[in-house]
Design a protein around this motif. Structure first.
Motif, PDB file in Angstrom:
ATOM      1  N   LYS A  33       0.827  -1.206   0.000  1.00 46.14           N
ATOM      2  CA  LYS A  33       0.000   0.000   0.000  1.00 46.14           C
ATOM      3  C   LYS A  33       0.858   1.252   0.000  1.00 46.14           C
ATOM      4  CE  LYS A  33      -0.652   1.289   4.771  1.00 46.14           C
ATOM      5  NZ  LYS A  33      -1.402   1.218   5.984  1.00 46.14           N
ATOM      6  N   ASN A  34       2.101   1.147   0.425  1.00 46.82           N
ATOM      7  CA  ASN A  34       2.916   2.353   0.456  1.00 46.82           C
ATOM      8  C   ASN A  34       3.700   2.560  -0.818  1.00 46.82           C
ATOM      9  OD1 ASN A  34       2.263   3.481   2.911  1.00 46.82           O
ATOM     10  ND2 ASN A  34       3.447   1.932   3.978  1.00 46.82           N
ATOM     11  N   SER A  35       3.405   1.792  -1.840  1.00 47.79           N
ATOM     12  CA  SER A  35       4.148   1.940  -3.073  1.00 47.79           C
ATOM     13  C   SER A  35       3.235   1.658  -4.246  1.00 47.79           C
ATOM     14  CB  SER A  35       5.338   0.995  -3.054  1.00 47.79           C
ATOM     15  OG  SER A  35       5.754   0.735  -4.339  1.00 47.79           O
ATOM     16  N   ILE A  36       2.127   2.350  -4.296  1.00 50.42           N
ATOM     17  CA  ILE A  36       1.174   2.115  -5.377  1.00 50.42           C
ATOM     18  C   ILE A  36       1.626   2.898  -6.586  1.00 50.42           C
ATOM     19  CG2 ILE A  36      -1.206   2.360  -6.075  1.00 50.42           C
ATOM     20  CD1 ILE A  36      -1.994   2.463  -3.231  1.00 50.42           C
ATOM     21  N   TRP A  37       1.965   2.233  -7.650  1.00 55.25           N
ATOM     22  CA  TRP A  37       2.336   2.940  -8.879  1.00 55.25           C
ATOM     23  C   TRP A  37       1.136   2.912  -9.801  1.00 55.25           C
ATOM     24  CZ3 TRP A  37       7.908   1.052 -10.428  1.00 55.25           C
ATOM     25  CH2 TRP A  37       8.793   1.485  -9.450  1.00 55.25           C
ATOM     26  N   PHE A  38       0.690   4.095 -10.201  1.00 55.70           N
ATOM     27  CA  PHE A  38      -0.522   4.099 -10.999  1.00 55.70           C
ATOM     28  C   PHE A  38      -0.200   4.328 -12.465  1.00 55.70           C
ATOM     29  CE2 PHE A  38      -1.129   8.621 -11.900  1.00 55.70           C
ATOM     30  CZ  PHE A  38      -0.460   9.258 -10.872  1.00 55.70           C
ATOM     31  N   MET A  39      -1.042   3.788 -13.320  1.00 56.70           N
ATOM     32  CA  MET A  39      -0.886   4.012 -14.746  1.00 56.70           C
ATOM     33  C   MET A  39      -1.633   5.296 -15.084  1.00 56.70           C
ATOM     34  SD  MET A  39      -2.036   1.746 -17.968  1.00 56.70           S
ATOM     35  CE  MET A  39      -3.687   1.491 -17.481  1.00 56.70           C
ATOM     36  N   GLN A  40      -0.924   6.209 -15.728  1.00 52.03           N
ATOM     37  CA  GLN A  40      -1.592   7.456 -16.097  1.00 52.03           C
ATOM     38  C   GLN A  40      -2.634   7.121 -17.130  1.00 52.03           C
ATOM     39  OE1 GLN A  40       1.369   9.416 -18.177  1.00 52.03           O
ATOM     40  NE2 GLN A  40       2.504  10.156 -16.434  1.00 52.03           N
ATOM     41  N   PHE A  41      -3.876   7.193 -16.756  1.00 56.75           N
ATOM     42  CA  PHE A  41      -4.935   6.921 -17.719  1.00 56.75           C
ATOM     43  C   PHE A  41      -5.866   8.099 -17.753  1.00 56.75           C
ATOM     44  CE2 PHE A  41      -6.374   4.287 -20.755  1.00 56.75           C
ATOM     45  CZ  PHE A  41      -7.695   3.911 -20.619  1.00 56.75           C
ATOM     46  N   GLY A  42      -5.286   9.259 -17.989  1.00 57.30           N
ATOM     47  CA  GLY A  42      -6.077  10.462 -18.012  1.00 57.30           C
ATOM     48  C   GLY A  42      -6.820  10.578 -19.313  1.00 57.30           C
ATOM     49  N   LEU A  43      -8.127  10.650 -19.231  1.00 60.04           N
ATOM     50  CA  LEU A  43      -8.920  10.724 -20.446  1.00 60.04           C
ATOM     51  C   LEU A  43      -9.358  12.155 -20.717  1.00 60.04           C
ATOM     52  CD1 LEU A  43     -11.104   7.620 -19.678  1.00 60.04           C
ATOM     53  CD2 LEU A  43      -9.348   7.765 -21.389  1.00 60.04           C
ATOM     54  N   ALA A  44      -9.839  12.866 -19.700  1.00 61.46           N
ATOM     55  CA  ALA A  44     -10.438  14.184 -19.937  1.00 61.46           C
ATOM     56  C   ALA A  44     -10.065  15.123 -18.798  1.00 61.46           C
ATOM     57  CB  ALA A  44     -11.947  14.046 -20.082  1.00 61.46           C
ATOM     58  N   CYS A  45     -11.001  15.993 -18.413  1.00 58.15           N
ATOM     59  CA  CYS A  45     -10.711  17.045 -17.441  1.00 58.15           C
ATOM     60  C   CYS A  45     -10.133  16.518 -16.137  1.00 58.15           C
ATOM     61  CB  CYS A  45     -11.962  17.848 -17.127  1.00 58.15           C
ATOM     62  SG  CYS A  45     -13.303  17.590 -18.271  1.00 58.15           S
ATOM     63  N   CYS A  46     -10.606  15.354 -15.694  1.00 55.40           N
ATOM     64  CA  CYS A  46     -10.060  14.820 -14.442  1.00 55.40           C
ATOM     65  C   CYS A  46      -8.573  14.539 -14.560  1.00 55.40           C
ATOM     66  CB  CYS A  46     -10.786  13.544 -14.052  1.00 55.40           C
ATOM     67  SG  CYS A  46     -12.439  13.843 -13.450  1.00 55.40           S
ATOM     68  N   ALA A  47      -8.096  14.356 -15.783  1.00 56.13           N
ATOM     69  CA  ALA A  47      -6.667  14.112 -15.961  1.00 56.13           C
ATOM     70  C   ALA A  47      -5.864  15.329 -15.519  1.00 56.13           C
ATOM     71  CB  ALA A  47      -6.358  13.806 -17.417  1.00 56.13           C
ATOM     72  N   ILE A  48      -6.415  16.525 -15.762  1.00 56.26           N
ATOM     73  CA  ILE A  48      -5.693  17.732 -15.353  1.00 56.26           C
ATOM     74  C   ILE A  48      -5.621  17.786 -13.838  1.00 56.26           C
ATOM     75  CG2 ILE A  48      -5.563  20.204 -15.604  1.00 56.26           C
ATOM     76  CD1 ILE A  48      -5.364  18.811 -18.197  1.00 56.26           C
TER      77      ILE A  48
END
Lengths: 193, 390, 192
Positions: A33-48
């Motif tokens: 839990k202290n090393s969660i690497w996330f995949m940037q999956f920004g689609l729209a405004c929430c990506a900003i």
């Protein structure tokens, strides 16, 4: 015995620093839990807003949460933005390309249930949970960076409760669940010996 | 050539004219550097791109269908979400379109407030554009510095209307919230920091940095004729040397009374119209926006406060007719073609988004580039997929 | 040149192929016969007095309730040399509409026409790449037409909003009634 309070230990807040007595599950979950690497999956405004959460003011890296470009290297997929029908197959494929254990955080109302486009959006997927299983939903349009961080911390709590080595239900041959008066508090799976 | 061999044996390794094949490489729709969900199919010969084919539509959110079914004030939140990096510009354009059709004139106070918000949004949008562009090229620190400064602008917006990113601020006939007390002072503080620290730092560290210049000054050159034919507008057009800015040519909302320059790419380090020039225009436009902001704030202090909801109609019902109105959004000319049949819903609202037309020239410019330069080209056109796909 | 002068120049060159005009509208326009649009477009760009070298916007509009029912294709043109603008309109029938392409005159028309085909079903004859641009390639129908009905499913995904959401919204449920937090207590912190 008088003297200063002993410093509580690292994971379970017991014993002293330098001596950790815990279960393997807790240790594994804590390190995950202290090393969660996330995949940037920004689609729209929430990506900003996701970018702003990872940037200077609301830093995610202090939690160990780091963006990765490729699904193969990621534990978490933050679906930030509107999922469209054209994108849905790609979302599913990217989810399948992630390695276990993997989690999904649905960020924003569009990813939760179609958002403001729910009524007349003929090309909008009404919630990304139509194609992939979601662990955490973060509402907002867009959610503030603090809200996304709250969602990530909730995900950390959820990961802490994962059962990695302890499986659900009775294991064959174990005394788990047995009580002295013979009635088990968990039903035995039928047919299993 | 074949190696000299006593038996006359020629191995096929030594033959010239190797049978090579072109490779089709797919970029996106999930890609860290495509600025959104854009898919580009590249036909490459090694590292050189022979043909590029962009695929859009992964963020088509049916904006035009929504507009036909909700009323005019209800279109505002959807208009925000098209170009989400510059939401003030979108709503300003739509508000002005409807006001023109309804013949509503807003007070000078509201016009000044709108100009302040639009120019602050222009700085914020160019900050993201330049910041993410340098991140794509490989420099991570400018992104963090520029986002830090963008957060200050977003603080100002949040103080005024409660939202950080998508504000629903410009209404038909006015704005949603009046400026709070102390706003002028806070904005002047921000501008002071911006002009003293951020802007010179940006110029020194990045724009005149030899690595940045040599990376970009010969890449993605777009000639003026191509730019006009493919309807490049805004910084993309001005980067090719054409000095056209809607705020000067067809001014709206009081822009004719402000003193600012139109920034043009001059080809100072390479051919005119390169990626560097388009970026240069964005950077210098930030300084011009700061200039406009100073003038607007001075003007605001001398004006007396007016009611910002004074001209907001109870029910927006434009007369039957149609209009095409353009405004200068940070990414180019944003055009709204509005057809009204006298009802409370628009009959048809077609949006000409600047990024849509900017992307249409992509296949032309990408021929003959290296794959890494394709990334530089996409970033220099400054596309936002929400606007391309609507 | 103002709108009346531009219209006069077009009528002088093309005669009755300019079938109508509205010069005092918000955006003045002239109605052109559908098969003449390619020549009119070329003339607009090449003529030095008009020099309409920029296609600002190409829109399609559906008018099923007019008499006769029609679709319109509207070209908004602008000149960078003279800084004047003008609009051209075509009236096309709603069944199998076909319009000659102008992508040879203005390069940006390539994408605009693809979008008009995608969302309205107007075929642009002579176009180099007439395929969908915004919607998936296997989408059926043209959504921005006024007679569009949302299908139930697209490849197994719901297209219409789920009945549950629709019922709740139409029954007047208000959103934002307050925060709910179903989080269980944090078990890993000792009680003080």
């Amino acid at each position: 015995m008088s003297g200063p309070e002993p410093v509580r230990g690292l994971i379970q807040n017991r014993f002293e620093d330098g001596l950790i007595v815990t279960s393997a599950d807790q240790l594994i979950n804590w390190s995950r839990k202290n090393s969660i690497w996330f995949m940037q999956f920004g689609l729209a405004c929430c990506a900003i807003e996701m970018m702003a959460t990872g940037a200077s003011r609301y830093d995610t890296e202090r939690f160990g949460i780091m963006p990765r470009g490729s699904p193969r290297q990621a534990d978490l997929m933050i679906v930030a933005g509107t999922a469209t029908l054209k994108m849905a197959t790609r979302i599913k494929r990217l989810y399948e390309q992630m390695a276990e254990p993997k989690y999904v955080l649905s960020m924003g109302s569009c990813a939760n249930n179609g958002g403001p486009y729910w009524r007349y959006g003929y090309h909008v997927l009404k919630g990304v949970d139509e194609v992939i299983p979601v662990d955490i939903y973060v509402p907002g349009c867009p959610p503030r960076p603090e809200a996304l961080l709250y969602g990530l911390l909730k995900l950390q709590e959820k990961i802490q409760e994962d059962r990695v080595l302890r499986k659900r239900g009775l294991t064959v041959g174990s005394l788990a669940g047995a009580t002295l008066d013979g009635s088990a508090d968990m039903p035995r799976p039928a047919g299993k010996r | 050539m074949s190696a000299a061999s006593p038996t006359g044996f020629v191995s096929d390794w030594d033959q010239d004219g190797l049978d090579t094949d072109e490779m089709v490489v797919n970029m996106g729709p999930q890609h860290p550097a495509t600025h959104g969900v854009l898919r580009v199919e590249l036909r490459t010969d090694g590292e050189v791109v022979r043909a590029a084919r962009p695929h859009i539509g992964y963020l088509h959110r049916c904006f035009e269908k929504h507009c036909e079914n909700v009323d005019y004030p209800g279109v505002m939140p959807y208009a925000d979400r098209m170009d989400y990096c510059a939401a003030m510009g979108n709503t300003l354009g739509f508000a002005l379109t409807v006001e023109k059709l309804c013949s509503i004139e807003v007070s000078p106070y509201v016009q000044t407030v709108r100009v302040i918000m639009a120019e602050l949004q222009r700085i914020a949008s160019h900050t993201i554009a330049v910041g993410t562009y340098t991140m794509d090229i490989g420099a991570f620190t400018p992104f963090l510095h520029l986002i830090r400064d963008r957060e200050k602008i977003l603080d100002l917006f949040e103080w005024t209307c409660g939202a950080r990113l998508l504000y629903n601020y410009n209404w038909v006939g006015g704005v949603s919230h009046d400026l709070p007390d102390g706003f002028v002072r806070a904005t002047r503080d921000f501008l002071r920091e911006f002009e003293a620290v951020t802007f010179p730092e940006l110029l020194d560290l990045i724009i005149h940095n030899r690595i940045f210049v040599r990376r970009l000054s010969h890449v993605g050159v777009c000639s003026p004729e191509l730019a006009i034919s493919y309807d490049l507008t805004g910084p993309n057009l001005r980067g090719s040397g054409i000095a056209r800015d809607l705020r000067k040519d067809f001014p709206y909302s009081g822009y004719e009374s402000y003193d600012f320059d139109v920034c043009v790419g001059t080809g100072q380090y390479g051919p005119k119209g390169s990626c560097f020039d388009r970026n240069w225009v964005r950077v210098v436009e930030m300084r011009e926006s700061a200039k406009i902001l100073h003038q607007a704030l001075d003007r605001l202090e001398k004006m007396e406060k007016a009611d910002v909801h004074e001209k907001v109609p109870k029910r927006v019902k434009p007369p039957k007719g149609e209009i095409y109105f353009r405004s200068e959004a940070p990414r180019g000319q944003l055009g709204y073609y509005l057809v009204s049949d006298g009802n409370i819903n628009p009959y048809r609202l077609k949006v000409k988004s600047p990024c849509f037309t900017a992307m249409s020239v992509f296949h032309h410019l990408a021929k003959g580039m290296l794959i890494a330069d394709v990334i530089a080209l996409i970033g220099s056109l400054d596309i936002v997929l929400g606007e391309i796909d609507r | 040149m103002d709108a009346a002068a531009i219209h006069a120049a077009l009528v002088q060159r093309f005669g009755e192929r300019i079938t109508g005009a509205s010069l005092d509208a918000g955006s003045p326009f002239a109605i052109v016969a559908t098969d003449a649009i390619a020549e009119v477009a070329a003339f607009c760009k090449a003529d030095p007095a008009l020099a309409l070298d920029n296609l600002m916007c190409l829109s399609a509009v559906d008018y099923p309730k007019e008499t006769p029912p029609r679709m319109e294709v509207v070209y908004h043109l602008f000149s960078y040399r003279h800084l004047h603008s003008f609009a051209l309109k075509l009236h096309v029938p709603r069944e199998s509409p076909a319009v000659p392409t102008v992508e040879g005159v203005w390069g940006v028309a390539n994408w605009h026409e693809r979008e008009a085909w995608d969302l309205f079903g107007i075929v642009f004859t002579g176009h180099s790449d007439m395929r969908r641009i915004l919607l998936p390639d296997d989408w059926e129908g043209h959504p921005l037409r006024k007679d569009w009905q949302d299908p139930e499913y697209y490849n197994g995904l719901h297209v219409k909003p789920t009945p549950q959401m629709m019922e709740r919204a139409l029954a007047g449920e208000t959103i934002g009634v307050g925060p709910f937090d179903f989080t269980p207590d944090n078990k890993h912190v000792e009680e003080p």
